[in-house]
Design an enzyme around this catalytic site. Structure first.
Site, mmCIF file in Angstrom:
data_model
loop_
_atom_site.group_PDB
_atom_site.id
_atom_site.type_symbol
_atom_site.label_atom_id
_atom_site.label_comp_id
_atom_site.label_asym_id
_atom_site.label_seq_id
_atom_site.Cartn_x
_atom_site.Cartn_y
_atom_site.Cartn_z
ATOM 1 C CB SER A 112 -3.137 -19.668 75.888
ATOM 2 O OG SER A 112 -1.785 -19.433 76.244
ATOM 3 C CG ASP A 113 -0.501 -25.680 74.161
ATOM 4 O OD1 ASP A 113 0.520 -25.738 74.874
ATOM 5 O OD2 ASP A 113 -0.994 -26.682 73.616
#
Length: 589
Positions: free
Chosen positions: A304-305
């Site tokens: 994920s960012d």
């Protein structure tokens, strides 16, 4: 040796042996990937850093974490020594799982604590947009091979790049990281970048690639960035979703070790007549499991960012978690939603206690965590980290920033300069008297005779940064350039007063496009650059290294046309000042 420690065994056999041995704490620790900072002289931080939330021992031993994105580094020897100390600390864990050190890009001059680092002891190259301006697949591969060698020398084994986004929205502030507006070229360049970092397959000399930002972060509504609440929406008014997806197909075919989805939430998007839920891509099961896993067949790591679970506290500022579309959920519910969507690793988080609690409560199963841990361990084994995670501290200074790589980077910068308009002033003659603005006097003195006034000059050299509208002084926000592409209305008038005394050569450093229409009325010559130093630019305009760049993006003629264009469509301003592909050559004298 336990089987997982035996390098003669296959990767799957080693993972099969290690997974059931892991405690809940070790298993959970694998699923977190956050910021870490190097202490003075390569020491391990004994407390929180400027951005890192915890002391190094607390996250490596206390929380059993072993994936970290390193921020500022001082020099090659310091970086290598710090890497070895970090790996020694990891040996205190029950199964001595080695650390994977990752980084955002470091081989260009741009500095943004959210996207890139200026590390001048590495060889210095143009931005990816500048590499794209040369339209040379072999160069993309060679550049990424240099990046690989320099990273490996200091213990960095994961690249949080390449950026495969297609730059179709002229106002978006992250275009310099991309390969431009053409999906086909971005596809070919992304494939070459992944192979340059990883080789044909991951091995002990590889750097694992994290291709981002799935399924393409370019079409941001109004050009605002999804790091911030006002930029949360991605839109496809031109129906060009597939164009933005193509570079990721290439990255998957090239074997990219990881893929990172962006923060944005798709608005009004349908795929195969199915409406896509308007939640951030990291939370979006239709996108990550349905599209990426099932349709595209990707079985690598999905990272994920940063900071999708918790608010981030930096000093006295609080940055809200980028939970676009699920802001109403609490951190535990967001974490469950991310896991259900298909995320393997939580970027920018270290809340291992939260996931341990969900495991203990039966809200997430060990089987689900092992599925992600398997993907993460495969990469560590393939990189050879379990067999030898240490680097040669004494050798690092000669392997990083070696003369041949430095010379190639500088020459590539000069070659990437785009000549948008060329008059009589170029190429600059030897010894010409030059009035200079926006460039270093010492660099200029190596090419021209610098004078203090336009009245005394044979030519004026002015370097400008592409315009932007500051948003605020919040952490990160100050580094993301957004808003209008118009220069201030008085600039052309002021430059005209200089041009009244001598021919004017203007360069626009384009981290995004700029409306250069007013400049053409006063400039003898106009260049456009993408991460080019003063010295390299002067090499180009003097003809020492002839400039060869061609625009990888359109330069619009007006903001009215930009505002009327569709965010997902390349070249959607009907009367662009210069089209992508434009680039002139120096005349011969």
């Amino acid at each position: 040796m336990d089987p997982f420690e035996d390098p003669s065994l296959g990767i799957e056999e080693r993972v099969d042996d290690l997974l059931p041995r892991l405690s809940a704490e070790e298993l959970v620790g694998l699923l977190f990937h956050t910021v870490i900072e190097c202490g003075p002289d390569g020491s391990l931080l004994e407390g929180p850093g400027r951005i890192a939330k915890s002391a190094t021992r607390d996250v490596v031993v206390g929380k059993a974490m072993n994936h970290f994105n390193v921020h500022a580094l001082a020099d090659a020897r310091t970086a290598a020594a710090w890497s070895n100390r970090l790996q020694e600390l990891a040996c205190e864990q029950p199964h001595s799982i080695p650390v994977t050190i990752s980084t955002d890009p470091r081989h260009a001059a741009a500095q943004n604590a959210g996207t890139s680092w200026a590390s001048v002891f590495f060889s210095q190259w143009p931005d990816p947009m500048g590499l794209a301006a040369l339209d040379d697949l072999e160069l993309i591969g060679a550049y990424n091979d240099v990046v690989r060698r320099e990273y490996v020398a200091v213990g960095i084994r994961a690249a949080l790049h390449p950026t495969a986004d297609v730059a179709t929205e002229p106002r978006w502030g992250r275009q310099r990281e991309t390969f431009g507006q053409d999906s086909g070229r971005a596809t070919a360049f992304t494939r070459a970048a992944v192979r340059g970092l990883q080789g044909d397959a991951l091995g002990p000399d590889s750097v694992s690639a994290t291709t981002k930002h799935f399924p393409g972060g370019g079409p941001q509504a109004g050009g605002e960035d999804a790091h911030f609440p006002y930029g949360r929406d991605q839109v496809y008014p031109g129906g060009r979703f597939v164009d933005h997806l193509e570079p990721f197909r290439a990255a998957i075919a090239a074997g990219t070790a990881a893929i990172m989805p962006y923060y944005g939430r798709p608005v009004g998007l349908s795929i195969d007549d199915e409406a896509i839920e308007e939640v951030g891509f990291g939370y979006n099961r239709q996108i990550l499991t349905g599209l990426l896993r099932e349709q595209l067949g990707y079985d690598g790591v999905i990272l994920s960012d940063w900071e999708l679970v918790n608010d981030n506290h930096v000093g006295d500022q609080v940055l809200p978690a980028r939970a676009w579309g699920v802001e109403h959920l609490d951190p535990a519910e967001r974490m469950l939603r991310l896991l259900d969507a298909g995320i393997d690793q939580f970027g920018g988080e270290e809340c291992t206690d939260l996931l341990l609690a969900l495991l203990a409560e039966g809200r997430v199963t060990r089987e689900r965590l092992e599925a992600s841990a398997r993907r993460l361990l495969r990469v560590k084994f393939a990189l050879g980290l379990f067999d030898d995670p240490f680097v040669d501290v004494d050798a690092a200074p000669s392997l990083v920033g070696a003369p041949d790589a430095v010379a190639m980077g500088l020459r590539t910068q000069a070659r990437s300069v785009v000549l948008a308009a060329v008059g009589d002033a170029l190429p600059l003659r030897a010894g010409v008297r030059a009035y200079c603005e926006g460039l270093d006097a010492a660099a200029a003195a190596g090419h021209v005779t610098v004078v203090e006034r336009p009245e005394d000059a044979d030519v004026a050299l002015v370097r400008l940064r592409a315009p932007f509208e500051p948003r605020s002084d919040l952490f990160l926000e100050q580094w993301f350039r957004a808003g209008s592409l118009d220069f201030p209305p008085g600039l052309a008038h002021r430059l005209g007063r200089i041009a009244a005394h001598c021919p004017l050569v203007v360069d626009v450093s384009a981290d995004r496009p700029a409306v250069c229409t007013p400049l053409l009325a006063v400039a003898d010559s106009l260049t456009v650059t993408f991460g080019v130093s003063d010295a390299a630019w002067l090499d180009a305009v003097t003809g020492r290294v002839p400039p060869e760049g061609r625009l990888p993006i359109d330069l619009p003629s007006s903001m009215d046309e930009v505002r009327a264009s569709a965010e997902d469509v390349p070249g959607d301003t009907p009367h662009a000042l210069f089209r992508a592909g434009h680039g002139l050559r120096l005349p011969t004298r």
